[in-house]
Design a protein around this motif. Structure first.
Motif, PDB file in Angstrom:
ATOM      1  N   ARG A 122       0.849  -1.205   0.000  1.00 61.74           N
ATOM      2  CA  ARG A 122       0.000   0.000   0.000  1.00 61.74           C
ATOM      3  C   ARG A 122       0.888   1.260   0.000  1.00 61.74           C
ATOM      4  NH1 ARG A 122      -5.340   1.113   1.031  1.00 61.74           N
ATOM      5  NH2 ARG A 122      -5.739  -1.091   1.346  1.00 61.74           N
ATOM      6  N   LEU A 125       2.391   1.893  -3.403  1.00 61.91           N
ATOM      7  CA  LEU A 125       1.410   2.526  -4.300  1.00 61.91           C
ATOM      8  C   LEU A 125       1.197   3.992  -3.931  1.00 61.91           C
ATOM      9  CD1 LEU A 125      -1.276  -0.312  -4.591  1.00 61.91           C
ATOM     10  CD2 LEU A 125       0.612   0.196  -6.154  1.00 61.91           C
ATOM     11  N   GLN A 126       1.109   4.283  -2.639  1.00 63.07           N
ATOM     12  CA  GLN A 126       0.914   5.673  -2.203  1.00 63.07           C
ATOM     13  C   GLN A 126       2.091   6.545  -2.620  1.00 63.07           C
ATOM     14  OE1 GLN A 126       0.288   4.954   1.987  1.00 63.07           O
ATOM     15  NE2 GLN A 126      -1.940   4.981   1.775  1.00 63.07           N
ATOM     16  N   ASN A 127       3.309   6.023  -2.470  1.00 64.96           N
ATOM     17  CA  ASN A 127       4.503   6.792  -2.828  1.00 64.96           C
ATOM     18  C   ASN A 127       4.563   7.106  -4.322  1.00 64.96           C
ATOM     19  OD1 ASN A 127       5.355   6.872  -0.194  1.00 64.96           O
ATOM     20  ND2 ASN A 127       6.781   5.173  -0.398  1.00 64.96           N
ATOM     21  N   ASN A 129       1.807   7.684  -6.040  1.00 63.98           N
ATOM     22  CA  ASN A 129       0.524   8.359  -6.312  1.00 63.98           C
ATOM     23  C   ASN A 129      -0.414   7.491  -7.143  1.00 63.98           C
ATOM     24  OD1 ASN A 129       1.183  10.806  -4.948  1.00 63.98           O
ATOM     25  ND2 ASN A 129       2.524  11.302  -6.673  1.00 63.98           N
ATOM     26  N   ARG A 130      -0.530   6.211  -6.757  1.00 65.56           N
ATOM     27  CA  ARG A 130      -1.368   5.275  -7.506  1.00 65.56           C
ATOM     28  C   ARG A 130      -2.601   4.885  -6.704  1.00 65.56           C
ATOM     29  NH1 ARG A 130       0.458   3.156 -12.298  1.00 65.56           N
ATOM     30  NH2 ARG A 130      -1.753   2.661 -12.415  1.00 65.56           N
ATOM     31  N   GLN A 131      -3.375   5.886  -6.335  1.00 66.30           N
ATOM     32  CA  GLN A 131      -4.634   5.659  -5.630  1.00 66.30           C
ATOM     33  C   GLN A 131      -5.569   4.782  -6.464  1.00 66.30           C
ATOM     34  OE1 GLN A 131      -5.077   6.710  -2.401  1.00 66.30           O
ATOM     35  NE2 GLN A 131      -6.954   5.499  -2.387  1.00 66.30           N
ATOM     36  N   ASP A 132      -5.437   4.878  -7.805  1.00 63.72           N
ATOM     37  CA  ASP A 132      -6.267   4.046  -8.696  1.00 63.72           C
ATOM     38  C   ASP A 132      -6.038   2.561  -8.418  1.00 63.72           C
ATOM     39  OD1 ASP A 132      -3.610   4.507  -9.813  1.00 63.72           O
ATOM     40  OD2 ASP A 132      -4.325   3.535 -11.653  1.00 63.72           O
ATOM     41  N   ILE A 134      -4.938   1.328  -5.499  1.00 62.97           N
ATOM     42  CA  ILE A 134      -5.442   1.055  -4.142  1.00 62.97           C
ATOM     43  C   ILE A 134      -6.956   0.872  -4.173  1.00 62.97           C
ATOM     44  CG2 ILE A 134      -5.740   2.044  -1.833  1.00 62.97           C
ATOM     45  CD1 ILE A 134      -2.978   3.431  -2.280  1.00 62.97           C
ATOM     46  N   ASP A 135      -7.635   1.679  -4.975  1.00 62.96           N
ATOM     47  CA  ASP A 135      -9.101   1.632  -5.043  1.00 62.96           C
ATOM     48  C   ASP A 135      -9.634   0.521  -5.940  1.00 62.96           C
ATOM     49  OD1 ASP A 135      -9.133   3.838  -3.386  1.00 62.96           O
ATOM     50  OD2 ASP A 135      -9.392   5.274  -5.041  1.00 62.96           O
TER      51      ASP A 135
END
Length: 136
Positions: A122, A125-127, A129-132, A134-135
């Motif tokens: 997680r 992905l956050q680092n 900027n891949r919120q897509d 995560i969601d």
């Protein structure tokens, strides 16, 4: 629609989390001692990740020379969801969402160790900027 745009993204994230696991103090020793050589065949997009745990090597692409003793077949979306803690691998194998070849029991024993990497995935992905992802 697939969450990863191409195989390079699969290698960045899904191979990347294996690399982190093999570098993580405490976890790496457990993975090495397992003796597992895992090859994961992803679809959508097509990508192959080979993890030679005993030698702490992660290879990407179909031309890996490591000989796997366990192989998994799944969509890259399923791989992403697994590392986010959203897929129970044992249930996915029972349902046919994930297929295994070889002694899957050996791999199933390692799931508790893999769960230690869920927060790291997680964060990866956050680092980026891949919120897509995560969601997804």
């Amino acid at each position: 629609m697939a969450v990863f745009k191409d195989e390079d993204e699969v290698y960045t994230f899904l191979a990347g989390i294996f690399r982190r696991g093999l570098e993580k103090e405490g976890l790496a020793d457990k993975l090495v001692s397992s003796g597992v050589v895992l090859r994961v065949h992803y679809t959508d997009p097509d990508a192959v990740v080979t993890v030679d745990m005993a030698n702490k090597v992660v290879e990407t692409g179909a031309d890996s020379t490591a000989v796997p003793n366990v192989e998994l077949f799944m969509s890259a979306d399923t791989g992403n969801k697994f590392w986010l803690g959203k897929v129970n691998l044992t249930m996915a194998m029972a349902r046919g969402t994930v297929r295994a070849k070889g002694p899957a029991a050996k791999l199933i024993k390692m799931i508790p160790q893999a769960k230690n990497l869920f927060p790291e995935y997680r964060l990866l992905l956050q680092n980026e900027n891949r919120q897509d992802l995560i969601d997804a």
